[in-house]
Motif scaffolding. Structure first.
Motif, PDB file in Angstrom:
ATOM      1  N   ASP A 784       3.525  29.159  -3.339  1.00 38.00           N
ATOM      2  CA  ASP A 784       4.559  28.455  -2.570  1.00 38.00           C
ATOM      3  C   ASP A 784       3.919  27.787  -1.374  1.00 38.00           C
ATOM      4  O   ASP A 784       3.020  28.359  -0.729  1.00 38.00           O
ATOM      5  CB  ASP A 784       5.617  29.437  -2.065  1.00 38.00           C
ATOM      6  CG  ASP A 784       6.550  29.909  -3.156  1.00 38.00           C
ATOM      7  OD1 ASP A 784       7.575  29.263  -3.363  1.00 38.00           O
ATOM      8  OD2 ASP A 784       6.225  30.922  -3.813  1.00 38.00           O
ATOM      9  N   GLY A 786       5.234  25.030   1.914  1.00 43.99           N
ATOM     10  CA  GLY A 786       6.202  24.142   2.526  1.00 43.99           C
ATOM     11  C   GLY A 786       5.768  23.774   3.927  1.00 43.99           C
ATOM     12  O   GLY A 786       5.170  24.593   4.641  1.00 43.99           O
ATOM     13  N   ASP A 794      10.213  16.473   5.300  1.00 42.01           N
ATOM     14  CA  ASP A 794       9.839  17.851   4.981  1.00 42.01           C
ATOM     15  C   ASP A 794       9.485  17.964   3.506  1.00 42.01           C
ATOM     16  O   ASP A 794      10.132  17.350   2.648  1.00 42.01           O
ATOM     17  CB  ASP A 794      10.998  18.802   5.290  1.00 42.01           C
ATOM     18  CG  ASP A 794      11.463  18.692   6.731  1.00 42.01           C
ATOM     19  OD1 ASP A 794      10.640  18.307   7.583  1.00 42.01           O
ATOM     20  OD2 ASP A 794      12.651  18.984   6.988  1.00 42.01           O
ATOM     21  N   SER A 796       8.446  20.773   0.278  1.00 45.29           N
ATOM     22  CA  SER A 796       8.326  22.140  -0.239  1.00 45.29           C
ATOM     23  C   SER A 796       7.884  22.056  -1.697  1.00 45.29           C
ATOM     24  O   SER A 796       8.283  21.136  -2.425  1.00 45.29           O
ATOM     25  CB  SER A 796       9.645  22.901  -0.113  1.00 45.29           C
ATOM     26  OG  SER A 796      10.644  22.327  -0.932  1.00 45.29           O
ATOM     27  N   TRP A 797       7.081  23.038  -2.089  1.00 42.37           N
ATOM     28  CA  TRP A 797       6.536  23.020  -3.457  1.00 42.37           C
ATOM     29  C   TRP A 797       6.302  24.456  -3.899  1.00 42.37           C
ATOM     30  O   TRP A 797       5.935  25.325  -3.102  1.00 42.37           O
ATOM     31  CB  TRP A 797       5.212  22.257  -3.477  1.00 42.37           C
ATOM     32  CG  TRP A 797       4.460  22.374  -4.770  1.00 42.37           C
ATOM     33  CD1 TRP A 797       4.701  21.725  -5.937  1.00 42.37           C
ATOM     34  CD2 TRP A 797       3.301  23.190  -5.007  1.00 42.37           C
ATOM     35  NE1 TRP A 797       3.792  22.082  -6.900  1.00 42.37           N
ATOM     36  CE2 TRP A 797       2.915  22.979  -6.360  1.00 42.37           C
ATOM     37  CE3 TRP A 797       2.563  24.082  -4.221  1.00 42.37           C
ATOM     38  CZ2 TRP A 797       1.827  23.626  -6.924  1.00 42.37           C
ATOM     39  CZ3 TRP A 797       1.476  24.729  -4.785  1.00 42.37           C
ATOM     40  CH2 TRP A 797       1.115  24.489  -6.127  1.00 42.37           C
ATOM     41  N   HIS A 845      11.234  16.742  -1.460  1.00 47.37           N
ATOM     42  CA  HIS A 845      10.990  16.006  -0.213  1.00 47.37           C
ATOM     43  C   HIS A 845      12.326  15.630   0.405  1.00 47.37           C
ATOM     44  O   HIS A 845      13.218  15.107  -0.271  1.00 47.37           O
ATOM     45  CB  HIS A 845      10.178  14.739  -0.494  1.00 47.37           C
ATOM     46  CG  HIS A 845      10.041  13.848   0.706  1.00 47.37           C
ATOM     47  ND1 HIS A 845      10.624  12.597   0.790  1.00 47.37           N
ATOM     48  CD2 HIS A 845       9.402  14.053   1.893  1.00 47.37           C
ATOM     49  CE1 HIS A 845      10.348  12.057   1.965  1.00 47.37           C
ATOM     50  NE2 HIS A 845       9.604  12.919   2.647  1.00 47.37           N
TER      51      HIS A 845
END
Length: 950
Positions: A784, A786, A794, A796-797, A845
Motif C-alpha cells: 500500500d 498513498g 492525492d 493512493s495505490w 487520484h
C-alpha cells in the motif's frame, strides 16, 4: 460482541477508512506515533480482544465502503471475487450449476467452510446447508468488510475452517444519503437499476441513534445466445482434434435404445447395425442408428448467462446509552430476493419403457425396427427413451426468498475498563420455489400404451390420457404436452437462534505490558427443512431433481477464552514480543464435544517491522443437509466394471454374474445404457466433525522514511482431514475400489448390487462419509502507498496478491490425491479456476472535485484438470485441444465528480477492453464453454450514478 461493530475512536476509524483493501489493517503506531496515545482500544476480526494496534496476528484483509463506491458494486460477491484469496463460487452468471444464490469460497475449500458474519455475529443461511446468500446484504449499507483467511474456529466456532468474512455495517449515521445508479452492457442488455436511501438521526442529546436503510435492485436477464462465445455449445473431439458444435445426445428427434437390439444384430432403416446407443428418428420418419455430431442438441442459447434478480432490503439499527456503562443496541433486517433460473427443455431419459407398436404415430420404418425384438408378437417392446421435450418449453425455476433477522442486546464497560456484551440473534429464511417444465414419467409411459381395439386412445384413459408421439422432432402436440407436463412448488425454511455473552479487556499488567483476555459463552440452535412438491418427491419426475424431504436441527453450547500475553517490550531487539492464545469447547447435539484452539504471537524488533505467526486447530460440525438430507437423485458419469470391454477380466465378468446381478445371458455383450448412471445421494446422521490444521507466518513492514508505504506478506498452510464427501468419493472411485477386491465383503462392491433385473446399475446409494482430505498452501502479499501533493492532488495505490503453492483434493482414502494447483475443472474434481498467481491493484487520484480510479485484476493461467487427474492415477496424459488457458487481465475505470457538498456524479466502465472469456474444453468446463464464475462472460459494461448527502 458489539465492540467489533465499530472502532471506538474517530481517529482509528479514519485510519481504517483510508485503507482500500488492507492485507492487514495497517498499524497506526508505525504511521504516526504522536497519535497512538490518543487511540482507544479497537477490535479487528480474528480476535475478540480490543487492542490499540490494528494489525492482527491472523492475515486480515479490509475492504472499505469506499471500495464498493469506487467500483460501483451493487452485488457484494462481485467485489469479494476480486480478492486473490477468493475462488469464485455461485453468483450472477452461474446458471447451472447454481441456484441463484451468491456465495463466497475462501481458498477453494468450499462455501460451507467459509463463515459469514454481520457485525461479528452469525447470519442465517439460505438453505439446509447453512451457507449464507450474499444477495441479502446490500452493498450500500457496508462500512467495511474484514476477511480473515485461515482457520478461525477458536474465535468464531464451526464453519470457519477456510476463514471468516465479517460485514460491518454503517451505524451512528446522521443525515440523509442516497445512491441511484443505472448499468447496461455494451450489447444493450443486462440492465441494472439500483437505488438506496440511508437516514439517521441522533436522539436523547446524542445518547442514542437510529439508522435506517432501504435498497432496491433490479437486474435483467441475459441469455447465453446473446453472446457469440456462448451461443453454441462446443464438444471436444477425440484425441484433441479440435472443438465442434454439439451439445447433448438427448435430442428433440427422440433416441431409443434397447439391449435386445444389439444382442440380436438389429438393423436400422438403412441396414446399419444398431449399437448400445440405439437409434434416432429422422425428419422423414426413418430409424437411423448413427447419432452424428450435428444431431446433438445445442442447449446453450436458452440458458441464462446473467440471472435476473429483483431485490428489496430494509434495515434498521439503533442504540441508546442507558447509563455511562450500559448501552442498548438493536438491528433489524428484511430482504426479499426474487430470482429466476432457466435451463433448456427437459432431457427426458428413462429406461425400461414399454412401447406399443400399434401406436398410430409410429412410422412404418420405426415400427419395422422395433418389431425385430418383438419375439412374442404381442406388439409390446421394451426400450429406453431419451428425448428433449422442446415442445414443453424450457425448465424455469423461480425462487422467492424472504429473510428476517433481528439482533438485540446490551453492552458496556466496567469500571476497570473491561468491555462486556450480552446479545440475542434470531434469523429466519424462507424460500418458495416454483418450477415449470417438469415431465411426469408415469404419464409419459401411460401415453405410450394404446387400446388394442382403438389405438387412438390410451390403454389406461385415466387422468385425461392422450396417446403420445415422441417419435421425431416437433411431434408432441399441445394436448400431449399438457398431459405430461407439471409444475411444482418446493419450500425451504431455515431458522437460526444465537444467544451469547462475553467480556474482554486488560486484566493486569506485566513488566512488558498489559495482559488482554476475552471470555465468552454462546448457545446456538439451527433448524432447517426442505419440503419438495409431493409429486417431485415421489421420483415420478424428469426435469429438476428435487429428491426426498430434508428436515433436522441441532444445537451447540460453547465456551471460549482468548489471551494476549506480552513477554518483552521496549528492549533492544524486541520493541514488543508477545503471545496470543485461544481455545473453544463446543458441545454439539449431533457431533458431540469438539475443541478448537490457537497459539501464536508477534515480534516487533523495532517499530517499523512486525513478524507474526499463528497455529490454529479448527473444526466444522456437519450441517443439516449433510446430516439429514433426504435421498436425491444424481447422474454422474462412470463406467460399470461389468461392461464388456477389452480389459474386463474373466474374474470381473464372473463376479458380475454371480454376485452383482447381471444376467448370465447378457454378460458377453453387456453394456450400460447411458454414460451417466443414476445414484442416490443423501445425508448421514452418523457423520462427525471435520478438522483442520492451519498455520501462518508473515511480516508487516512500514518504513518511517516513506510515510504511507506498507508491505505485508504471509505464508499459510491449511489441511482439512475427515472432510465430508460422498461414499467412496463418488461413483467412479467406488467402482475402482470394488475392482481392487472383488468380494461382497468389500463395502464398495455391496452398493454395486443396486441393479435392475436386466443388470443395469440404478439408484446406487452413495451417502456422505467423513472420507476426504483438502489442502491449501500459499503466500499472500500486499503493498500500500498513498501520498498527497500540493499541486497535483492525492494519490493512493495498492497491490494485493496471492501465490498458490499447493492445493490438493483427495475424495477418499482409496484414490490418489489430485493436485489442483493451477487447474480448472468446474464440474470435476478441482472445481473452478484456481491459478497459481492472482492479484488485484487499484490506483486512485483525487484532485479538487474529480476522482479517477483504475482497478486492474490478474487471473493467472490454468491447466485442464484432466491432465492432473491422469498424473495422479498414473494414466497416460490425455491429448487435449485446449490443455492450458492463458492469463486474463481485466481493467475497470471509474470517474466521479463532486457538484458542491451534496451531489456526486460517477461513471464506471467494467471490463474496459471488452475481454471475451477463454474457451475451455467441454470435458473440463460444462457451462457456456468457459468457467462462468471466474471469467467475465458479459463483456464491457457501463454504470452511471448519482450520490447525494445532506
Amino acid at each position: 460482541m458489539s465492540y467489533i461493530e465499530h472502532l471506538r475512536s474517530t481517529t482509528a476509524l479514519s485510519v481504517v477508512s483510508a485503507i482500500m483493501m488492507s492485507g492487514a489493517a495497517t498499524s497506526v503506531a508505525a504511521q504516526d506515533t504522536d497519535t497512538e496515545a490518543d487511540l482507544e482500544e479497537v477490535v479487528v476480526t480474528g480476535s475478540r480482544i480490543p487492542r490499540k494496534d490494528l494489525v492482527a496476528n491472523s492475515p486480515v484483509n479490509v475492504i472499505t465502503g469506499e471500495e464498493f463506491r469506487l467500483g460501483s458494486f451493487t452485488e457484494v460477491e462481485a467485489l469479494l471475487n476480486t480478492l486473490p484469496q477468493v475462488v469464485s463460487s455461485n453468483g450472477a452468471s452461474t446458471n447451472n450449476p447454481g441456484n441463484g444464490q451468491a456465495n463466497v469460497d475462501l481458498r477453494n475449500l468450499g462455501t460451507q467452510r467459509t463463515l459469514v458474519l454481520v457485525n461479528g455475529r452469525r447470519f442465517v443461511g439460505a438453505a439446509t446447508n447453512g451457507v449464507v446468500d450474499l444477495n441479502n446484504i446490500p452493498a450500500a449499507l457496508i462500512e467495511r468488510v474484514e476477511v480473515v483467511t485461515g482457520g478461525a474456529s477458536a474465535v468464531y466456532g464451526s464453519d470457519a475452517m477456510a476463514g471468516v468474512v465479517n460485514f460491518i455495517t454503517r451505524r451512528d449515521f446522521e443525515g440523509l444519503a442516497t445512491n441511484t445508479q443505472y448499468g447496461i452492457t455494451q450489447e444493450g442488455d443486462g440492465e441494472r437499476i439500483s437505488a438506496d436511501i440511508t437516514m439517521g438521526v441522533n436522539t436523547g442529546d446524542g445518547r442514542g441513534n437510529i439508522t435506517l436503510n432501504a435498497n432496491y435492485l433490479k437486474r435483467d436477464q441475459v441469455l447465453a445466445g446473446a453472446r457469440d462465445h456462448s451461443a453454441v455449445q462446443f464438444n471436444e473431439l477425440a484425441g484433441g482434434a479440435g472443438l465442434a458444435p454439439g451439445g447433448s445426445t438427448t435430442i428433440p428427434q427422440g433416441r431409443f435404445n434397447s439391449n435386445a437390439l444389439p444382442s440380436i444384430g438389429g438393423l436400422d432403416s438403412f441396414g446399419n447395425p444398431i449399437g448400445s446407443n440405439g437409434f434416432l428418428v429422422t425428419d422423414d420418419g426413418q430409424a437411423r442408428a448413427v447419432v452424428r455430431p450435428q444431431d446433438e442438441y445445442n442447449f446453450a442459447p436458452v440458458n441464462n448467462l446473467l440471472l435476473p434478480l429483483e431485490r428489496y432490503t430494509f434495515s434498521g439499527m439503533g442504540s441508546y446509552q442507558i447509563t455511562d456503562g450500559i448501552r442498548f443496541f438493536g438491528e433489524v433486517t428484511f430482504a426479499n430476493n426474487t430470482i429466476e433460473r432457466e435451463l433448456a427443455a427437459t432431457p427426458f431419459s428413462e429406461t425400461g419403457f414399454q412401447v406399443d407398436l400399434r401406436n398410430p404415430f409410429i412410422t412404418d420404418a420405426v415400427r419395422a425396427v422395433f418389431a425385430q425384438i418383438d419375439q412374442d408378437g404381442d406388439n409390446i417392446v421394451t426400450t429406453g427413451v431419451r428425448r428433449r421435450t422442446l415442445e414443453a418449453g424450457g425448465r424455469v425455476s423461480r425462487d422467492s426468498r424472504n429473510l428476517f433477522r433481528v439482533v438485540g442486546g446490551f453492552d458496556g464497560e466496567l469500571e476497570n475498563g473491561m468491555a462486556w456484551e450480552l446479545f440475542y440473534n434470531y434469523g429466519r429464511n424462507e424460500n418458495s420455489q416454483r418450477q415449470d417444465g417438469n415431465i411426469v414419467i408415469s404419464k409419459f409411459q401411460q401415453g405410450l400404451l394404446v387400446d388394442p381395439n382403438n389405438p387412438t386412445q390410451c390403454l389406461d384413459p385415466s387422468g385425461g390420457c392422450v396417446v403420445l408421439n415422441p417419435f421425431g422432432q416437433g411431434n408432441l402436440t399441445q394436448e400431449m404436452v399438457d398431459f405430461i407436463v407439471t409444475g411444482a412448488t418446493n419450500l425451504t425454511q431455515v431458522e437460526q437462534q444465537q444467544v451469547g455473552g462475553n467480556i474482554a479487556g486488560n486484566i493486569f499488567e506485566l513488566p512488558a505490558g498489559e495482559v488482554g483476555i476475552a471470555l465468552g459463552a454462546e448457545y446456538r440452535k439451527e433448524t432447517a427443512a426442505f419440503t419438495p412438491d409431493t409429486f417431485l418427491a415421489s421420483g415420478d419426475i424428469d426435469g429438476f431433481n428435487a429428491g426426498q424431504p430434508t428436515a433436522g436441527s441441532f444445537d451447540v453450547k460453547e465456551i471460549y477464552a482468548e489471551s494476549i500475553i506480552p513477554i518483552l517490550s521496549g528492549v533492544e531487539g524486541a520493541e514488543y514480543l508477545g503471545l496470543e492464545l485461544g481455545v473453544r469447547f463446543s458441545d454439539y447435539s449431533t457431533a458431540g464435544g469438539v475443541t478448537s484452539y490457537k497459539l501464536g504471537g508477534e515480534w516487533r524488533p523495532f517499530d517499523e517491522l512486525k513478524f507474526r505467526g499463528l497455529y490454529q486447530r479448527a473444526v466444522r460440525a456437519p450441517n443439516i443437509l449433510e446430516l439429514f438430507q433426504g435421498q436425491t437423485n444424481a447422474f454422474p458419469g462412470a463406467q460399470d466394471l461389468c461392461n464388456a470391454t477389452a480389459n474386463r477380466s474373466q474374474a470381473e465378468a464372473d463376479f458380475c454374474v454371480n454376485s452383482l446381478g447381471v444376467p448370465a445371458s447378457a454378460i458377453a455383450t453387456f453394456q450400460q445404457e447411458n454414460a451417466q448412471i443414476e445414484t442416490l445421494n443423501g445425508g448421514n446422521p452418523d457423520l462427525f466433525e471435520e478438522t483442520s490444521d492451519t498455520w501462518s507466518v508473515g511480516f508487516v513492514y512500514q518504513p518511517s522514511q516513506v510515510p504511507g508505504l506498507s508491505f505485508t506478506a504471509d505464508l499459510y498452510s491449511i489441511k482439512v482431514d475427515n472432510a465430508i464427501a460422498l461414499f467412496g468419493g463418488g461413483l467412479s472411485p467406488t467402482i475402482n475400489a470394488c475392482r481392487s477386491d472383488l468380494s461382497l465383503n468389500n463395502e464398495f462392491c455391496q452398493v454395486l448390487t443396486a441393479r435392475r433385473s436386466d443388470g443395469q446399475l440404478e439408484e446406487v446409494p452413495l451417502f456422505r462419509q467423513n472420507i476426504a482430505q483438502r489442502t491449501a498452501k500459499g503466500v499472500d502479499f500486499r503493498v500500500d502507498y498513498g501520498f498527497d501533493t500540493d499541486n497535483y492532488g492525492d494519490f493512493s495505490w495498492f497491490l494485493a496478491g496471492s501465490y498458490l503453492i499447493e492445493a490438493t483434493t483427495r475424495s477418499s482414502p482409496f484414490v490418489n490425491a489430485v493436485n489442483c494447483d493451477g487447474t480448472v475443472g468446474v464440474r470435476g474434481t478441482c472445481g473452478r479456476a484456481n491459478p497459481e498467481w492472482r492479484f488485484v491493484s487499484r490506483l486512485t487520484h483525487t484532485m479538487d472535485n474529480l476522482t479517477t480510479s483504475l482497478l486492474y485484476r490478474y487471473v493467472g493461467g490454468v491447466t485442464d484438470e484432466r491432465i492432473n487427474l491422469a498424473e495422479a492415477n498414473g494414466d497416460p496424459i490425455p491429448t487435449l485441444f485446449i490443455p492450458e488457458i492463458g492469463a486474463e487481465h481485466y481493467v475497470d475505470l471509474t470517474f466521479s465528480y463532486k457538484l458542491g457538498e451534496n451531489f456526486t456524479l460517477y461513471t464506471t466502465v467494467n471490463n474496459l477492453f471488452d475481454n471475451d472469456p477463454p474457451l475451455i474444453g467441454r470435458g473440463a468446463a460444462g457451462q457456456f464453454n468457459t468457467d462462468a464464475g471466474t471469467y467475465d462472460v458479459l463483456g464491457r459494461r457501463f454504470t452511471f450514478g448519482v450520490r447525494t448527502r445532506f
